[in-house]
Design a protein around this motif. Sequence first.
Motif, mmCIF file in Angstrom:
data_model
loop_
_atom_site.group_PDB
_atom_site.id
_atom_site.type_symbol
_atom_site.label_atom_id
_atom_site.label_comp_id
_atom_site.label_asym_id
_atom_site.label_seq_id
_atom_site.Cartn_x
_atom_site.Cartn_y
_atom_site.Cartn_z
ATOM 1 N N THR A 1 0.835 -1.199 0.000
ATOM 2 C CA THR A 1 0.000 0.000 0.000
ATOM 3 C C THR A 1 0.874 1.255 0.000
ATOM 4 O O THR A 1 1.968 1.271 0.574
ATOM 5 N N ALA A 2 0.360 2.307 -0.627
ATOM 6 C CA ALA A 2 1.144 3.546 -0.748
ATOM 7 C C ALA A 2 1.364 4.195 0.615
ATOM 8 O O ALA A 2 2.432 4.761 0.872
ATOM 9 N N ASP A 3 0.368 4.137 1.477
ATOM 10 C CA ASP A 3 0.480 4.723 2.817
ATOM 11 C C ASP A 3 0.648 3.609 3.859
ATOM 12 O O ASP A 3 -0.068 3.556 4.860
ATOM 13 N N ARG A 4 1.601 2.751 3.606
ATOM 14 C CA ARG A 4 1.796 1.544 4.407
ATOM 15 C C ARG A 4 1.887 1.838 5.901
ATOM 16 O O ARG A 4 1.220 1.193 6.720
ATOM 17 N N HIS A 5 2.724 2.772 6.281
ATOM 18 C CA HIS A 5 2.938 3.047 7.703
ATOM 19 C C HIS A 5 1.652 3.520 8.381
ATOM 20 O O HIS A 5 1.304 3.043 9.474
ATOM 21 N N VAL A 6 0.946 4.417 7.729
ATOM 22 C CA VAL A 6 -0.303 4.946 8.293
ATOM 23 C C VAL A 6 -1.323 3.826 8.460
ATOM 24 O O VAL A 6 -1.999 3.724 9.501
ATOM 25 N N GLN A 7 -1.437 2.975 7.449
ATOM 26 C CA GLN A 7 -2.415 1.896 7.510
ATOM 27 C C GLN A 7 -2.056 0.873 8.591
ATOM 28 O O GLN A 7 -2.935 0.405 9.328
ATOM 29 N N ILE A 8 -0.790 0.513 8.671
ATOM 30 C CA ILE A 8 -0.387 -0.456 9.699
ATOM 31 C C ILE A 8 -0.634 0.110 11.084
ATOM 32 O O ILE A 8 -1.165 -0.583 11.971
ATOM 33 N N MET A 9 -0.284 1.370 11.305
ATOM 34 C CA MET A 9 -0.534 1.983 12.608
ATOM 35 C C MET A 9 -2.020 1.976 12.953
ATOM 36 O O MET A 9 -2.401 1.633 14.081
ATOM 37 N N ALA A 10 -2.849 2.352 12.007
ATOM 38 C CA ALA A 10 -4.292 2.410 12.269
ATOM 39 C C ALA A 10 -4.845 1.034 12.612
ATOM 40 O O ALA A 10 -5.673 0.890 13.529
ATOM 41 N N GLN A 11 -4.393 0.027 11.898
ATOM 42 C CA GLN A 11 -4.918 -1.319 12.125
ATOM 43 C C GLN A 11 -4.360 -1.944 13.404
ATOM 44 O O GLN A 11 -5.046 -2.724 14.075
ATOM 45 N N LEU A 12 -3.129 -1.603 13.757
ATOM 46 C CA LEU A 12 -2.603 -2.044 15.051
ATOM 47 C C LEU A 12 -3.407 -1.419 16.185
ATOM 48 O O LEU A 12 -3.749 -2.101 17.159
ATOM 49 N N ALA A 13 -3.689 -0.131 16.079
ATOM 50 C CA ALA A 13 -4.488 0.532 17.113
ATOM 51 C C ALA A 13 -5.854 -0.137 17.249
ATOM 52 O O ALA A 13 -6.338 -0.389 18.361
ATOM 53 N N GLU A 14 -6.467 -0.455 16.123
ATOM 54 C CA GLU A 14 -7.768 -1.130 16.149
ATOM 55 C C GLU A 14 -7.655 -2.502 16.820
ATOM 56 O O GLU A 14 -8.520 -2.889 17.614
ATOM 57 N N LEU A 15 -6.594 -3.221 16.496
ATOM 58 C CA LEU A 15 -6.373 -4.536 17.098
ATOM 59 C C LEU A 15 -6.243 -4.434 18.617
ATOM 60 O O LEU A 15 -6.949 -5.129 19.361
ATOM 61 N N TYR A 16 -5.343 -3.570 19.087
ATOM 62 C CA TYR A 16 -5.060 -3.501 20.516
ATOM 63 C C TYR A 16 -6.241 -2.931 21.300
ATOM 64 O O TYR A 16 -6.590 -3.458 22.366
ATOM 65 N N LEU A 17 -6.855 -1.872 20.781
ATOM 66 C CA LEU A 17 -7.977 -1.272 21.502
ATOM 67 C C LEU A 17 -9.184 -2.207 21.532
ATOM 68 O O LEU A 17 -9.894 -2.281 22.543
ATOM 69 N N GLY A 18 -9.384 -2.937 20.446
ATOM 70 C CA GLY A 18 -10.479 -3.899 20.439
ATOM 71 C C GLY A 18 -10.268 -5.005 21.458
ATOM 72 O O GLY A 18 -11.213 -5.397 22.171
ATOM 73 N N ARG A 19 -9.049 -5.488 21.547
ATOM 74 C CA ARG A 19 -8.757 -6.544 22.517
ATOM 75 C C ARG A 19 -8.831 -6.009 23.944
ATOM 76 O O ARG A 19 -9.280 -6.713 24.860
ATOM 77 N N ALA A 20 -8.383 -4.778 24.143
ATOM 78 C CA ALA A 20 -8.452 -4.190 25.481
ATOM 79 C C ALA A 20 -9.906 -4.038 25.928
ATOM 80 O O ALA A 20 -10.254 -4.317 27.083
ATOM 81 N N LYS A 21 -10.750 -3.602 25.026
ATOM 82 C CA LYS A 21 -12.176 -3.462 25.357
ATOM 83 C C LYS A 21 -12.780 -4.820 25.694
ATOM 84 O O LYS A 21 -13.538 -4.954 26.669
ATOM 85 N N ALA A 22 -12.434 -5.834 24.900
ATOM 86 C CA ALA A 22 -12.940 -7.183 25.173
ATOM 87 C C ALA A 22 -12.413 -7.721 26.500
ATOM 88 O O ALA A 22 -13.051 -8.569 27.137
ATOM 89 N N HIS A 23 -11.260 -7.203 26.916
ATOM 90 C CA HIS A 23 -10.656 -7.603 28.194
ATOM 91 C C HIS A 23 -11.332 -6.910 29.373
ATOM 92 O O HIS A 23 -11.049 -7.250 30.526
ATOM 93 N N GLY A 24 -12.197 -5.972 29.087
ATOM 94 C CA GLY A 24 -12.911 -5.280 30.152
ATOM 95 C C GLY A 24 -12.330 -3.946 30.544
ATOM 96 O O GLY A 24 -12.727 -3.369 31.579
ATOM 97 N N CYS A 25 -11.402 -3.407 29.744
ATOM 98 C CA CYS A 25 -10.831 -2.099 30.047
ATOM 99 C C CYS A 25 -11.904 -1.029 29.870
ATOM 100 O O CYS A 25 -12.531 -0.939 28.806
ATOM 101 N N SER A 26 -12.105 -0.206 30.892
ATOM 102 C CA SER A 26 -13.180 0.771 30.873
ATOM 103 C C SER A 26 -12.711 2.176 30.525
ATOM 104 O O SER A 26 -13.539 3.075 30.372
ATOM 105 N N MET A 27 -11.397 2.390 30.405
ATOM 106 C CA MET A 27 -10.920 3.736 30.071
ATOM 107 C C MET A 27 -11.344 4.103 28.652
ATOM 108 O O MET A 27 -11.597 3.223 27.818
ATOM 109 N N ASP A 28 -11.426 5.398 28.383
ATOM 110 C CA ASP A 28 -11.885 5.821 27.068
ATOM 111 C C ASP A 28 -10.815 5.550 26.020
ATOM 112 O O ASP A 28 -9.617 5.431 26.323
ATOM 113 N N ALA A 29 -11.251 5.463 24.767
ATOM 114 C CA ALA A 29 -10.357 5.080 23.674
ATOM 115 C C ALA A 29 -9.207 6.055 23.513
ATOM 116 O O ALA A 29 -8.082 5.654 23.210
ATOM 117 N N ALA A 30 -9.462 7.344 23.732
ATOM 118 C CA ALA A 30 -8.402 8.334 23.572
ATOM 119 C C ALA A 30 -7.277 8.102 24.571
ATOM 120 O O ALA A 30 -6.089 8.230 24.229
#
Length: 313
Positions: free
Chosen positions: A255-284
Amino acid sequence: MKYEHGISAIDTGFFRPQFDASHLIVEQGRAAFVDVGTNYSVPGLLAALSAEGLTPADVDYVILTHVHLDHAGGAGMLMRELPNAQLIVHPRGARHMIDPAQLIAGATAVYGPEEVQRSYGDLIAVPEERVVQAGDGFVVDLAGRLLLCLDTPGHARHHICIFDERSRSFFTGDTFGLSYREFDTEQGAFIIPTSTPVQFEPDAMRASIERMLTYSPEAMFLTHYSRVTDVPRLAENLIEQIQAMVDIANANSCTADRHVQIMAQLAELYLGRAKAHGCSMDAAHMRELLAMDIELNAQGLEVWLDRKKAVAA
C-alpha cells in the motif's frame, strides 16, 4: 514494589510512571539487577539498593535481557558505581556494551539526536574485562541461587530471558510482550507483543514464548511492566496477536500509505482486545498510553517486511 523471594521492581522513571522496570534480586546479602533503564535511572537503582540495607559493593551482577537503551542505556554508568559487579549479556550484545557507538547511532536514526540526548544521555562503555557473555544455558550463581539464561530471539537476536528456579519465574525483557498496569481488569493482565525495530522475527518470538512455557513458570517479570501471572493465558494472547500483526503487515505490504495503515490497524487490534478484556478507560486514553508502542511496532513490522522482500529478491 516488593514481591516474594527477594524480588523488587524499581520504576526507572523512563518515559512515564509504570512504563519501564528494573528488577532487583536479593539473595543472602548479595544482589543482582535485571535491566537498568537509562543513565537517569541510576540514582533510583542505588536508592532501592540502599533501602534493602545493601551497598553497591554487595551487587554481584547486572544482567541485561538485551541492549535496547530503555533496558541497558544506564549499564555503563551503573557499573561505575558497583565495584564488584559483572555485566551479563547475550554474546551478540556484548560488543555494544564495550563500545556503545553503534547503539547511539541506531537510536539516533530512529529518534533523532536531541531525543536520544534527552532520554538517554551520554552512554558509557563497560570495560571488556567486566563483561560476561551469556550464551544459551549460561547459569548465573547469585549466592547459590541459580539464574538460567535462555537465548530467546524474536524481539531481538541478542535477547536472553532469565529463569529463576527459586521463584519459578522468568525475567523476560521484551520477549514476553508488554503489560501495563493501567490495563489490568478483573480478568487479569492485558498484554501485547512488541515488534520494535529492527530485528522482529515472528516465528522466533513464538518459539521463544513456547520454550519458556516448558518450564511451567508461575510468573513473568516484564520490563514493561513488572510481574504478571496467569502465564498460559497471556502466552496464548501473545501468539494470537503475533499472527494478527503479521497478517496486518502482509495485507499492507504494497500500500502507498503503508505506515499509516499499519498503525491504524494495530491501534484497532489492541484497543479492540483491550475493550474485550474489560478495560473501561476511554479510547483516547488507551491510544495515548499505547501511542509509542503502536508507532514502534509499525516500524518493526515494516523493517520485517522489507527484509522479507530483500531475501526473496
